[in-house]
Each structure stands twice: as structure tokens, then as C-alpha cells.
Design a protein around this motif. Structure first.
Motif, PDB file in Angstrom:
ATOM      1  N   VAL A 197       0.843  -1.201   0.000  1.00 28.49           N
ATOM      2  CA  VAL A 197       0.000   0.000   0.000  1.00 28.49           C
ATOM      3  C   VAL A 197       0.876   1.247   0.000  1.00 28.49           C
ATOM      4  N   ARG A 198       1.935   1.236   0.778  1.00 24.95           N
ATOM      5  CA  ARG A 198       2.829   2.404   0.838  1.00 24.95           C
ATOM      6  C   ARG A 198       3.555   2.645  -0.474  1.00 24.95           C
ATOM      7  N   GLN A 199       3.674   1.624  -1.311  1.00 34.91           N
ATOM      8  CA  GLN A 199       4.362   1.763  -2.597  1.00 34.91           C
ATOM      9  C   GLN A 199       3.440   2.274  -3.701  1.00 34.91           C
ATOM     10  N   LEU A 200       2.173   2.313  -3.433  1.00 37.45           N
ATOM     11  CA  LEU A 200       1.227   2.816  -4.432  1.00 37.45           C
ATOM     12  C   LEU A 200       1.462   4.303  -4.672  1.00 37.45           C
ATOM     13  N   PRO A 201       1.115   4.792  -5.855  1.00 36.22           N
ATOM     14  CA  PRO A 201       1.152   6.241  -6.065  1.00 36.22           C
ATOM     15  C   PRO A 201       0.248   6.935  -5.049  1.00 36.22           C
ATOM     16  N   ARG A 202       0.571   8.160  -4.738  1.00 34.39           N
ATOM     17  CA  ARG A 202      -0.086   8.904  -3.662  1.00 34.39           C
ATOM     18  C   ARG A 202      -1.614   8.849  -3.759  1.00 34.39           C
ATOM     19  N   ARG A 203      -2.189   9.165  -4.888  1.00 28.94           N
ATOM     20  CA  ARG A 203      -3.652   9.237  -5.007  1.00 28.94           C
ATOM     21  C   ARG A 203      -4.283   7.851  -4.823  1.00 28.94           C
ATOM     22  N   GLN A 204      -3.669   6.822  -5.397  1.00 26.69           N
ATOM     23  CA  GLN A 204      -4.191   5.467  -5.215  1.00 26.69           C
ATOM     24  C   GLN A 204      -4.123   5.066  -3.746  1.00 26.69           C
ATOM     25  N   ARG A 205      -3.028   5.404  -3.078  1.00 28.99           N
ATOM     26  CA  ARG A 205      -2.879   5.078  -1.660  1.00 28.99           C
ATOM     27  C   ARG A 205      -3.945   5.792  -0.831  1.00 28.99           C
ATOM     28  N   GLU A 206      -4.207   7.045  -1.137  1.00 32.12           N
ATOM     29  CA  GLU A 206      -5.232   7.796  -0.406  1.00 32.12           C
ATOM     30  C   GLU A 206      -6.603   7.152  -0.580  1.00 32.12           C
ATOM     31  N   VAL A 207      -6.930   6.778  -1.804  1.00 31.79           N
ATOM     32  CA  VAL A 207      -8.240   6.170  -2.074  1.00 31.79           C
ATOM     33  C   VAL A 207      -8.371   4.846  -1.323  1.00 31.79           C
ATOM     34  N   VAL A 208      -7.333   4.016  -1.368  1.00 35.87           N
ATOM     35  CA  VAL A 208      -7.378   2.713  -0.681  1.00 35.87           C
ATOM     36  C   VAL A 208      -7.535   2.897   0.826  1.00 35.87           C
ATOM     37  N   VAL A 209      -6.777   3.815   1.399  1.00 35.90           N
ATOM     38  CA  VAL A 209      -6.851   4.039   2.851  1.00 35.90           C
ATOM     39  C   VAL A 209      -8.219   4.562   3.251  1.00 35.90           C
ATOM     40  N   LEU A 210      -8.722   5.533   2.512  1.00 31.26           N
ATOM     41  CA  LEU A 210     -10.033   6.092   2.847  1.00 31.26           C
ATOM     42  C   LEU A 210     -11.144   5.061   2.665  1.00 31.26           C
ATOM     43  N   ARG A 211     -11.028   4.223   1.633  1.00 32.81           N
ATOM     44  CA  ARG A 211     -12.075   3.232   1.357  1.00 32.81           C
ATOM     45  C   ARG A 211     -12.053   2.086   2.353  1.00 32.81           C
ATOM     46  N   TYR A 212     -10.885   1.509   2.574  1.00 32.57           N
ATOM     47  CA  TYR A 212     -10.820   0.278   3.348  1.00 32.57           C
ATOM     48  C   TYR A 212     -10.428   0.473   4.808  1.00 32.57           C
ATOM     49  N   PHE A 213      -9.844   1.619   5.144  1.00 35.29           N
ATOM     50  CA  PHE A 213      -9.505   1.850   6.545  1.00 35.29           C
ATOM     51  C   PHE A 213     -10.578   2.682   7.231  1.00 35.29           C
ATOM     52  N   LEU A 214     -11.048   3.716   6.554  1.00 35.58           N
ATOM     53  CA  LEU A 214     -12.117   4.549   7.136  1.00 35.58           C
ATOM     54  C   LEU A 214     -13.494   4.139   6.654  1.00 35.58           C
ATOM     55  N   ASP A 215     -13.557   3.212   5.695  1.00 30.79           N
ATOM     56  CA  ASP A 215     -14.815   2.679   5.183  1.00 30.79           C
ATOM     57  C   ASP A 215     -15.712   3.788   4.616  1.00 30.79           C
ATOM     58  N   LEU A 216     -15.096   4.714   3.889  1.00 32.71           N
ATOM     59  CA  LEU A 216     -15.859   5.787   3.260  1.00 32.71           C
ATOM     60  C   LEU A 216     -16.382   5.311   1.911  1.00 32.71           C
ATOM     61  N   SER A 217     -17.489   5.867   1.493  1.00 32.67           N
ATOM     62  CA  SER A 217     -18.058   5.540   0.177  1.00 32.67           C
ATOM     63  C   SER A 217     -17.265   6.276  -0.906  1.00 32.67           C
ATOM     64  N   GLU A 218     -17.503   5.886  -2.145  1.00 35.77           N
ATOM     65  CA  GLU A 218     -16.826   6.553  -3.259  1.00 35.77           C
ATOM     66  C   GLU A 218     -17.183   8.035  -3.309  1.00 35.77           C
ATOM     67  N   ILE A 219     -18.420   8.347  -3.019  1.00 38.39           N
ATOM     68  CA  ILE A 219     -18.869   9.744  -3.027  1.00 38.39           C
ATOM     69  C   ILE A 219     -18.150  10.534  -1.931  1.00 38.39           C
ATOM     70  N   GLU A 220     -18.049   9.951  -0.733  1.00 36.45           N
ATOM     71  CA  GLU A 220     -17.364  10.629   0.372  1.00 36.45           C
ATOM     72  C   GLU A 220     -15.883  10.817   0.062  1.00 36.45           C
ATOM     73  N   ILE A 221     -15.267   9.808  -0.520  1.00 37.09           N
ATOM     74  CA  ILE A 221     -13.853   9.913  -0.882  1.00 37.09           C
ATOM     75  C   ILE A 221     -13.654  11.013  -1.914  1.00 37.09           C
TER      76      ILE A 221
END
Length: 158
Positions: free
Chosen positions: A104-128
Motif C-alpha cells: 500500500v505504501r508503494q502505491l502512487p499517492r492518489r491510489q494510496r489515499e483512495v485505498v486508505v479512505l475506502r478500506y480503513f475509514l470505510d468511506l463511500s466513493e462519493i465521500e472519498i
């Protein structure tokens, strides 16, 4: 109230920040800054029940800021000669969970942000999309690319 929030959410928030930045010390610093800001602004908080959301957003924004600042600093540094990992590091037995965090840390910045927000904070696509200031299509594209990259990396390490 801030002390109680600290005791209940500190570890989770450090984990969140740690997924976005690449070291624990920086993650702890980001979380400390978020709690300090919450304490300073407690009187201006309209809804004290929104404090957790305030902390989540502060940690994400603080992490993004640290990564941006670090990228700017690294752009003006000479590359480190001999940046190969030591034999000791290569010989360590790393668990699957650690492998995933590394991937996850090796992902490009934007991809890493989306993954963390989606799977760690469980935000929806709209919220992200709202948090990052991008379209939901962009969130979907970054999420898809990130999950493909993570799947390939994890399969290669298996």
C-alpha cells in the motif's frame, strides 16, 4: 472530552496516518497535531459528536500535507548511492499483513489515499471524492488500479 477521545482513537488514527505516510514517527506527529488542533478549536466545534470525523479528516489532511512536503524536499535531494536494503533486512520473515502495508505504501499517492479512505475509514466513493476534491469516476479508477497493483504484488510475494 479530548482526553477520552485520545484514549479511544489514538492507535486507530496512528494506523490511519501510518498507511498514508511511510514511518511511524511521522504518523504519530500527524495524529498529535490533529488532537492539538481539536483541543484548540473545541469551543468552536458545533457538534461535539462530530469530533471523531474532525480527527479523521485532520489526520488524512495532515498526512497528505506531510507527503507533499516530503516529495518537495526529495525533489531537491541527490539520490542516495547504495540505497539497497541490507542483507539483514532481506532475510527477515515478513508476515502477509506487513507485506500488504508495504505494498500500500508503494502505491502512487492518489491510489494510496483512495485505498486508505475506502478500506480503513470505510468511506463511500462519493465521500472519498468529496474529501479528495475529485470526481467519483476518478475515485473508481484509482481504486481499480490500486487493487490490481496490490493483487499483483501480493501474488508475486506469495
Amino acid at each position: 472530552a479530548v482526553t477520552e477521545l485520545f484514549h479511544h482513537h489514538y492507535r486507530r488514527l496512528v494506523g490511519l496516518a501510518g498507511l498514508m505516510v511511510d514511518d511511524r514517527e511521522t504518523a504519530e506527529e500527524v495524529v498529535q497535531d490533529a488532537f492539538e488542533a481539536l483541543y484548540r478549536n473545541w469551543g468552536r466545534l458545533r457538534d461535539p459528536y462530530a469530533a471523531v470525523a474532525y480527527l479523521n479528516r485532520s489526520v488524512v489532511n495532515g498526512s497528505r500535507s506531510k507527503v507533499r512536503r516530503r516529495m518537495t524536499e526529495r525533489a531537491f535531494e541527490l539520490p542516495d548511492a547504495g540505497g539497497e536494503p541490507s542483507a539483514e533486512t532481506g532475510g527477515l520473515d515478513i508476515s502477509r499483513r506487513h507485506d500488504l502495508v508495504v505494498a500500500v505504501r508503494q502505491l502512487p499517492r492518489r491510489q494510496r489515499e483512495v485505498v486508505v479512505l475506502r478500506y480503513f475509514l470505510d468511506l463511500s466513493e462519493i465521500e472519498i471524492a468529496d474529501w479528495l476534491g475529485v470526481s467519483t469516476g476518478s475515485v473508481k479508477r484509482h481504486a481499480s488500479r490500486a487493487t490490481d497493483a496490490l493483487r499483483k504484488r501480493m501474488e508475486a510475494w506469495a
